[in-house]
Design an enzyme around this catalytic site. Structure first.
Site, PDB file in Angstrom:
ATOM      1  N   CYS A 217      -6.712  -4.156   6.731  1.00 54.49           N
ATOM      2  CA  CYS A 217      -7.919  -3.323   6.679  1.00 54.49           C
ATOM      3  C   CYS A 217      -8.999  -3.908   5.773  1.00 54.49           C
ATOM      4  O   CYS A 217     -10.188  -3.675   5.996  1.00 54.49           O
ATOM      5  CB  CYS A 217      -7.575  -1.902   6.243  1.00 54.49           C
ATOM      6  SG  CYS A 217      -7.005  -1.750   4.529  1.00 54.49           S
TER       7      CYS A 217
ATOM      8  N   CYS B  32       0.833  -1.206   0.000  1.00 54.53           N
ATOM      9  CA  CYS B  32       0.000   0.000   0.000  1.00 54.53           C
ATOM     10  C   CYS B  32       0.866   1.253   0.000  1.00 54.53           C
ATOM     11  O   CYS B  32       0.593   2.216  -0.715  1.00 54.53           O
ATOM     12  CB  CYS B  32      -0.938  -0.016   1.207  1.00 54.53           C
ATOM     13  SG  CYS B  32      -2.087   1.384   1.273  1.00 54.53           S
TER      14      CYS B  32
END
Length: 366
Positions: free
Chosen positions: A197, A101
Site C-alpha cells: 500500500c 502491519c
C-alpha cells in the site's frame, strides 16, 4: 462485549463488523489512517487505507448503525512498517510488510488503544479461525484455503489472540460477497486490495533506491565465481528473483539465472540456475507461539507443515528448538526462501483444520 471493528473499507471487514453487530456485541467502527499524505497510498481497488477506503468504511458503518471514527496511526505505521521494510532490504533480507502491519499496528498499537478505552476485543475481516481448548487459545486455518490468512497472523501472541475476533473464519469469499450484497453494503463487489500500500506505483526497486541511494556491487555466478555485471544496490534484489537482473549474456546452458543469495556487506548478488534455489533446511529466530507453548507443548522434534509465504511455499517438515532457534527440516525442498521471511508451522488436524504451532523469522537456509 464491547468490540472495536477495524474497517479497512473493503468487503471483508464490513461483513465482519456486520456479523459482530448481529451477534449482539456493542460495536464501534474505526478506520486507520496510515499515511500523513493519503495520496502516497494506492488509490482505487489496488491498495487499502486510502481516502476512498475511509469513505467506504464510513458508509458501511452508517448502514450498520454503529459509531465510526478515523484514527491517525500514520507515524506509528511509518516507524514500524515502512522504515522496517527499508531497513530489512538494506540488510539483504526480504520482509513481509503485511505481516508486520498485522503484528505491530492492528494487534499491538490498535489493540493496546482499544483495551485502554475499555473494549474487550478487536474484530477484523481476516480469514482465520480461533478456538479455545482447555482454556488455551488456538489459531487455525480458515475454511477457505484460497483466502486463508493464518500465515500473516501466526506471529500474534496468546494475549493478542485472546482479544481478537475473526468472524469470517468459517466462510468462503464467495459467501462473504453474497452476504454483503444481501445486507446492501456498497462494497459487495469491491475488488480485493493487493500489492504494497505504501508504494504508490508498485515500483519497489525505485522506492528503495530513493531512500537508500546507490551502493554499487557485483553480480556473481555462484558456481564459477565469474563476474556477470554490476548493480546499484542489493536492496534491488530478492532471493528467487529472475527478471531485472541486468545480465546481458545468457548462461552457457541457455537456462535463466535467479538470485540465490545477497551479501549486503560486500554488495555481492549471487545468481545461478533454478535448481540451486532449492533448500531443505531453515533456521529461524524470534519464535512466537500463539498457544503460549513452544511447538504446541511437544518435547523434541515435531512432525508438522512449514509455510514460508502467505499463499504457497508449503512443505511437510520436522521442526525442533535448538538453543532458542527453530530448526526446520523440509521433507520437500522449497525454492525462493529468503532470510527475513517468516516460517509458520502447522499441525495437521483432519477433524478441526490445521492448527498454527508458531512462527519465526528466517535467518539462514541450506
Amino acid at each position: 462485549m464491547r468490540v472495536l471493528a477495524a474497517m479497512s473499507g473493503g468487503v471483508d471487514s464490513a461483513v465482519a463488523a456486520a456479523r459482530a453487530v448481529e451477534a449482539g456485541h456493542e460495536v464501534v467502527g474505526v478506520h486507520l489512517a496510515l499515511s500523513a499524505k493519503p495520496g502516497t497510498l494506492r488509490t482505487g481497488a489496488r491498495g487499502c487505507c486510502t481516502v476512498e477506503d475511509a469513505h467506504d468504511a464510513r458508509r458501511a458503518a452508517d448502514l450498520l448503525g454503529i459509531p465510526f471514527y478515523v484514527w491517525d496511526f500514520a507515524e506509528r505505521f511509518t516507524e514500524e512498517v515502512v522504515e522496517d521494510f527499508v531497513a530489512e532490504y538494506a540488510a539483504g533480507r526480504t520482509p513481509n510488510p503485511c505481516l508486520r502491519c498485522n503484528e505491530r499496528i492492528k494487534f499491538e498499537a490498535l489493540l493496546d488503544k482499544a483495551i485502554a478505552l475499555g473494549f474487550d476485543a478487536v474484530c477484523t475481516g481476516h480469514y482465520a479461525r480461533l478456538s479455545t481448548v482447555d482454556g488455551e487459545i488456538e489459531l487455525r486455518r480458515s475454511a477457505d484455503d484460497g483466502k486463508d490468512q493464518s500465515y500473516v497472523l501466526a506471529s500474534l501472541t496468546t494475549d493478542q489472540l485472546r482479544h481478537a475476533m475473526f468472524p469470517l473464519g468459517d466462510s468462503t469469499k464467495t459467501a462473504v460477497r453474497a452476504e454483503a450484497a444481501e445486507r446492501g453494503l456498497g462494497v459487495a463487489e469491491k475488488p480485493d486490495s493487493h500489492d504494497i500500500c505504501f508504494i504508490p506505483d508498485g515500483d519497489t526497486r525505485k522506492f528503495l533506491g530513493d531512500r537508500l541511494g546507490e551502493h554499487a556491487g557485483l553480480l556473481v555466478d555462484d558456481e564459477t565465481g565469474a563476474v556477470l555485471g554490476r548493480h546499484a544496490g542489493v536492496h534491488g534484489f530478492t532471493v528467487g528473483q529472475r527478471k531485472g537482473l541486468g545480465i546481458d549474456a545468457p548462461a552457457p546452458d541457455g537456462r535463466p539465472r535467479y538470485v540465490l543469495a545477497l551479501e549486503p556487506v560486500s554488495g555481492t548478488v549471487r545468481v545461478g540456475a533454478a535448481d540451486r534455489l532449492a533448500v531443505d533446511r531453515i533456521v529461524a529466530t524470534r519464535p512466537v507461539w500463539p498457544s503460549g507453548q513452544p511447538l504446541g507443548g511437544a518435547q523434541g522434534p515435531v512432525e508438522c507443515v512449514a509455510q514460508v509465504r502467505a499463499h504457497g511455499g508449503i512443505s511437510p517438515a520436522v521442526a525442533e528448538l535448538v538453543d532458542g532457534e527453530v530448526v526446520v527440516q523440509l521433507r520437500e525442498p522449497l525454492k525462493g526462501v529468503a532470510p527475513g521471511q517468516a516460517v509458520a508451522l502447522y499441525r495437521t488436524d483432519a477433524a478441526a483444520g490445521d492448527l498454527v504451532l508458531g512462527s519465526a523469522t528466517i535467518t539462514t537456509t541450506g
